[in-house]
Design an enzyme around this catalytic site. Structure first.
Site, PDB file in Angstrom:
ATOM      1  N   ARG A  94       0.823  -1.205   0.000  1.00 51.07           N
ATOM      2  CA  ARG A  94       0.000   0.000   0.000  1.00 51.07           C
ATOM      3  C   ARG A  94       0.860   1.259   0.000  1.00 51.07           C
ATOM      4  O   ARG A  94       1.875   1.329   0.697  1.00 51.07           O
ATOM      5  CB  ARG A  94      -0.939   0.007   1.200  1.00 51.07           C
ATOM      6  CG  ARG A  94      -1.877  -1.181   1.173  1.00 51.07           C
ATOM      7  CD  ARG A  94      -3.156  -0.957   1.934  1.00 51.07           C
ATOM      8  NE  ARG A  94      -3.942  -2.180   1.923  1.00 51.07           N
ATOM      9  CZ  ARG A  94      -4.697  -2.593   0.909  1.00 51.07           C
ATOM     10  NH1 ARG A  94      -4.805  -1.864  -0.166  1.00 51.07           N
ATOM     11  NH2 ARG A  94      -5.355  -3.730   0.976  1.00 51.07           N
ATOM     12  N   HIS A 153       8.206   0.854 -10.860  1.00 53.17           N
ATOM     13  CA  HIS A 153       7.011   0.485 -10.111  1.00 53.17           C
ATOM     14  C   HIS A 153       5.772   0.946 -10.861  1.00 53.17           C
ATOM     15  O   HIS A 153       5.825   1.863 -11.662  1.00 53.17           O
ATOM     16  CB  HIS A 153       7.022   1.063  -8.695  1.00 53.17           C
ATOM     17  CG  HIS A 153       7.073   2.560  -8.619  1.00 53.17           C
ATOM     18  ND1 HIS A 153       8.235   3.276  -8.852  1.00 53.17           N
ATOM     19  CD2 HIS A 153       6.118   3.479  -8.323  1.00 53.17           C
ATOM     20  CE1 HIS A 153       7.987   4.572  -8.702  1.00 53.17           C
ATOM     21  NE2 HIS A 153       6.701   4.724  -8.383  1.00 53.17           N
TER      22      HIS A 153
END
Length: 117
Positions: free
Chosen positions: A34, A103
């Protein structure tokens, strides 16, 4: 060396377990956790264990891992119960990239016509 962990990289430290993260998925070659400053109800980052500065560099050097990154992003969305979501790759500081480790952001949980980022 390309692909090797970098001692000054936040995401390399998360992969190594040196910095805590709220992990939602982990595979042999990827890690999903997260975001600490979420821009949507679901905001998860999916990163490769190997270090490349951005998605383009990862795809050029290790296309199979780049493919796994995308597949894991889809699995994160499925696990989170979201059918409509965005996948965002920022490449370069001018595009908003702040951590120079490849990412993808998985964002969802609100209608796509609402501002997420």
């Amino acid at each position: 060396m390309a692909g090797e962990p970098q001692s000054d990289c936040l995401f390399c430290k998360i992969v190594a377990g040196e910095i805590p993260a709220t992990v939602v998925r982990k595979t042999e070659r990827t890690l999903a956790f997260r975001d600490i400053a979420p821009k949507a109800p679901t905001h998860v980052l999916v990163i490769p264990h190997v270090h490349y500065p951005n998605a383009a560099a990862l795809a050029a050097a290790e296309p199979e891992i780049a493919g796994e990154l995308l597949a894991e992003a889809g699995r994160v969305a499925e696990d989170e119960g979201i059918r409509d979501y965005r996948l965002i790759f920022n490449t370069g500081a001018g595009a908003g990239q702040t951590i120079f480790h490849a990412h993808v952001h998985v964002l969802g949980g609100i209608p796509m016509n609402e501002r997420m980022v």
